[in-house]
Write a protein that holds these residues in place. Structure first.
Motif, PDB file in Angstrom:
ATOM      1  N   ASN A   1     -16.812  41.868  87.806  1.00  0.00           N
ATOM      2  CA  ASN A   1     -17.645  41.792  89.012  1.00  0.00           C
ATOM      3  C   ASN A   1     -18.640  40.642  88.919  1.00  0.00           C
ATOM      4  OD1 ASN A   1     -16.624  43.847  90.674  1.00  0.00           O
ATOM      5  ND2 ASN A   1     -17.787  45.411  89.588  1.00  0.00           N
ATOM      6  N   LEU A   2     -19.193  40.418  87.735  1.00  0.00           N
ATOM      7  CA  LEU A   2     -20.123  39.302  87.551  1.00  0.00           C
ATOM      8  C   LEU A   2     -19.439  37.971  87.809  1.00  0.00           C
ATOM      9  CD1 LEU A   2     -22.085  40.458  84.371  1.00  0.00           C
ATOM     10  CD2 LEU A   2     -22.972  40.280  86.711  1.00  0.00           C
ATOM     11  N   LEU A   3     -18.200  37.835  87.333  1.00  0.00           N
ATOM     12  CA  LEU A   3     -17.472  36.593  87.588  1.00  0.00           C
ATOM     13  C   LEU A   3     -17.314  36.364  89.082  1.00  0.00           C
ATOM     14  CD1 LEU A   3     -14.578  36.485  84.944  1.00  0.00           C
ATOM     15  CD2 LEU A   3     -16.840  35.405  84.850  1.00  0.00           C
ATOM     16  N   ARG A   4     -16.906  37.406  89.789  1.00  0.00           N
ATOM     17  CA  ARG A   4     -16.720  37.287  91.240  1.00  0.00           C
ATOM     18  C   ARG A   4     -18.021  36.869  91.914  1.00  0.00           C
ATOM     19  NH1 ARG A   4     -17.823  40.908  94.728  1.00  0.00           N
ATOM     20  NH2 ARG A   4     -17.708  42.647  93.282  1.00  0.00           N
ATOM     21  N   LYS A   5     -19.134  37.494  91.531  1.00  0.00           N
ATOM     22  CA  LYS A   5     -20.439  37.161  92.114  1.00  0.00           C
ATOM     23  C   LYS A   5     -20.846  35.725  91.797  1.00  0.00           C
ATOM     24  CE  LYS A   5     -22.163  41.868  92.152  1.00  0.00           C
ATOM     25  NZ  LYS A   5     -23.071  42.851  91.554  1.00  0.00           N
ATOM     26  N   ALA A   6     -20.377  35.213  90.659  1.00  0.00           N
ATOM     27  CA  ALA A   6     -20.698  33.838  90.264  1.00  0.00           C
ATOM     28  C   ALA A   6     -19.731  32.827  90.873  1.00  0.00           C
ATOM     29  CB  ALA A   6     -20.700  33.725  88.743  1.00  0.00           C
ATOM     30  N   GLY A   7     -18.763  33.301  91.649  1.00  0.00           N
ATOM     31  CA  GLY A   7     -17.833  32.403  92.314  1.00  0.00           C
ATOM     32  C   GLY A   7     -16.579  32.079  91.522  1.00  0.00           C
ATOM     33  N   ILE A   8     -16.328  32.808  90.448  1.00  0.00           N
ATOM     34  CA  ILE A   8     -15.111  32.618  89.668  1.00  0.00           C
ATOM     35  C   ILE A   8     -14.101  33.672  90.113  1.00  0.00           C
ATOM     36  CG2 ILE A   8     -14.094  32.643  87.349  1.00  0.00           C
ATOM     37  CD1 ILE A   8     -16.946  31.867  86.299  1.00  0.00           C
ATOM     38  N   GLU A   9     -12.959  33.216  90.600  1.00  0.00           N
ATOM     39  CA  GLU A   9     -11.916  34.153  91.041  1.00  0.00           C
ATOM     40  C   GLU A   9     -11.322  34.878  89.844  1.00  0.00           C
ATOM     41  OE1 GLU A   9      -9.092  32.931  94.338  1.00  0.00           O
ATOM     42  OE2 GLU A   9      -9.775  30.986  93.563  1.00  0.00           O
ATOM     43  N   THR A  10     -10.830  36.086  90.094  1.00  0.00           N
ATOM     44  CA  THR A  10     -10.163  36.849  89.044  1.00  0.00           C
ATOM     45  C   THR A  10      -8.777  37.267  89.508  1.00  0.00           C
ATOM     46  OG1 THR A  10     -11.235  38.883  89.809  1.00  0.00           O
ATOM     47  CG2 THR A  10     -12.280  37.715  87.959  1.00  0.00           C
TER      48      THR A  10
ATOM     49  N   ARG B   1     -15.392  41.855  78.812  1.00  0.00           N
ATOM     50  CA  ARG B   1     -16.809  41.592  79.110  1.00  0.00           C
ATOM     51  C   ARG B   1     -17.290  40.385  78.318  1.00  0.00           C
ATOM     52  NH1 ARG B   1     -21.085  44.493  81.273  1.00  0.00           N
ATOM     53  NH2 ARG B   1     -22.918  43.171  81.242  1.00  0.00           N
ATOM     54  N   GLU B   2     -16.891  40.312  77.054  1.00  0.00           N
ATOM     55  CA  GLU B   2     -17.294  39.167  76.233  1.00  0.00           C
ATOM     56  C   GLU B   2     -16.823  37.855  76.841  1.00  0.00           C
ATOM     57  OE1 GLU B   2     -16.739  38.910  71.951  1.00  0.00           O
ATOM     58  OE2 GLU B   2     -16.720  41.103  71.873  1.00  0.00           O
ATOM     59  N   VAL B   3     -15.567  37.797  77.247  1.00  0.00           N
ATOM     60  CA  VAL B   3     -15.055  36.545  77.803  1.00  0.00           C
ATOM     61  C   VAL B   3     -15.743  36.222  79.123  1.00  0.00           C
ATOM     62  CG1 VAL B   3     -13.012  37.298  79.112  1.00  0.00           C
ATOM     63  CG2 VAL B   3     -13.005  35.090  77.976  1.00  0.00           C
ATOM     64  N   CYS B   4     -16.062  37.237  79.906  1.00  0.00           N
ATOM     65  CA  CYS B   4     -16.788  36.993  81.160  1.00  0.00           C
ATOM     66  C   CYS B   4     -18.144  36.362  80.879  1.00  0.00           C
ATOM     67  CB  CYS B   4     -16.962  38.302  81.938  1.00  0.00           C
ATOM     68  SG  CYS B   4     -15.420  38.981  82.592  1.00  0.00           S
ATOM     69  N   GLU B   5     -18.828  36.855  79.868  1.00  0.00           N
ATOM     70  CA  GLU B   5     -20.136  36.298  79.527  1.00  0.00           C
ATOM     71  C   GLU B   5     -20.016  34.888  78.951  1.00  0.00           C
ATOM     72  OE1 GLU B   5     -22.481  39.136  77.320  1.00  0.00           O
ATOM     73  OE2 GLU B   5     -22.383  40.586  78.960  1.00  0.00           O
ATOM     74  N   VAL B   6     -18.949  34.620  78.213  1.00  0.00           N
ATOM     75  CA  VAL B   6     -18.706  33.263  77.710  1.00  0.00           C
ATOM     76  C   VAL B   6     -18.558  32.297  78.887  1.00  0.00           C
ATOM     77  CG1 VAL B   6     -16.950  31.807  76.590  1.00  0.00           C
ATOM     78  CG2 VAL B   6     -17.766  33.877  75.462  1.00  0.00           C
TER      79      VAL B   6
ATOM     80  N   MET C   1     -27.243  35.563  86.808  1.00  0.00           N
ATOM     81  CA  MET C   1     -26.644  36.887  86.987  1.00  0.00           C
ATOM     82  C   MET C   1     -27.524  37.973  86.368  1.00  0.00           C
ATOM     83  SD  MET C   1     -23.872  36.564  88.759  1.00  0.00           S
ATOM     84  CE  MET C   1     -24.664  35.250  89.663  1.00  0.00           C
ATOM     85  N   LEU C   2     -28.136  37.664  85.222  1.00  0.00           N
ATOM     86  CA  LEU C   2     -29.050  38.611  84.591  1.00  0.00           C
ATOM     87  C   LEU C   2     -30.277  38.830  85.459  1.00  0.00           C
ATOM     88  CD1 LEU C   2     -29.772  40.408  82.201  1.00  0.00           C
ATOM     89  CD2 LEU C   2     -30.739  38.376  81.078  1.00  0.00           C
TER      90      LEU C   2
END
Length: 182
Positions: free
Chosen positions: A52-61, A156-161, A172-173
């Motif tokens: 969800n964080l990736l999506r909010k940051a504009g990265i498609e999943t 989750r780790e890769v999303c944060e990377v 995002m934080l």
């Protein structure tokens, strides 16, 4: 003089589409069967929040998985993953179709996989990631390997990377903390 190979962080900074396998990545790979023949897959809520964080940051999943399951459809709907490809006998072929559908090139795609069927996509992507408990052939070809096992925080780790590499982690934080102006 040849240019130095890109670091994992440099590769992660370019990702516009992050693709995930399911069994062994978004789940721990366990399949629990009922007496009726149905099966269940345990998903990790922190992994889901990362997507969800990736999506909010504009990265498609996206998801590319070899199995077909209504459970995956349901989870993808919850996470608003728009590109879900199940029953992929050849994930590299499905990846090519996904590239055509999205207009992305392989260098701006990331993929997280854990076993041999994932290798055909991983070797094409600009950023290849693997959970800590992946097959050794997958780990050997990954640009980045999580500390967590699949289904236990690896996604989750890769999303944060990705968020850190693209300088979006703090933003995002701040949103999660409810910071003014965030």
């Amino acid at each position: 003089m040849a240019a130095a190979p890109l670091t994992a962080a440099e590769r992660a900074s370019r990702v516009k589409l992050m693709i995930f396998d399911v069994d062994g990545v978004l789940t721990d790979g366990s399949l629990m069967f009922t007496a009726e023949g149905d099966y269940m897959k345990p998903f990790n809520s922190m992994d889901g929040y990362g997507l969800n964080l990736l999506r909010k940051a504009g990265i498609e999943t996206a998801i590319i998985t070899g199995r077909h399951s209504e459970i995956v459809v349901r989870r993808a709907q919850e996470l608003k993953i728009s590109h879900v490809h199940q029953g992929a006998a050849n994930k590299a072929v499905v990846f090519a179709e996904l590239l055509r559908a999205t207009g992305h090139t392989p260098d701006v795609c990331g993929y997280m996989g854990d076993d041999w069927p994932d290798l055909g996509v991983m070797v094409q992507c600009g950023f290849a990631a693997a959970p800590a408990n992946s097959h050794p052939e997958v780990i050997a070809r990954a640009h980045w390997v999580s500390q967590a096992r699949g289904g236990h925080g690896a996604a989750r780790e890769v999303c944060e990377v990705l968020l850190r590499a693209q300088h979006r982690y703090d933003e995002m934080l701040a949103l999660a903390l409810g910071a003014p102006g965030a």
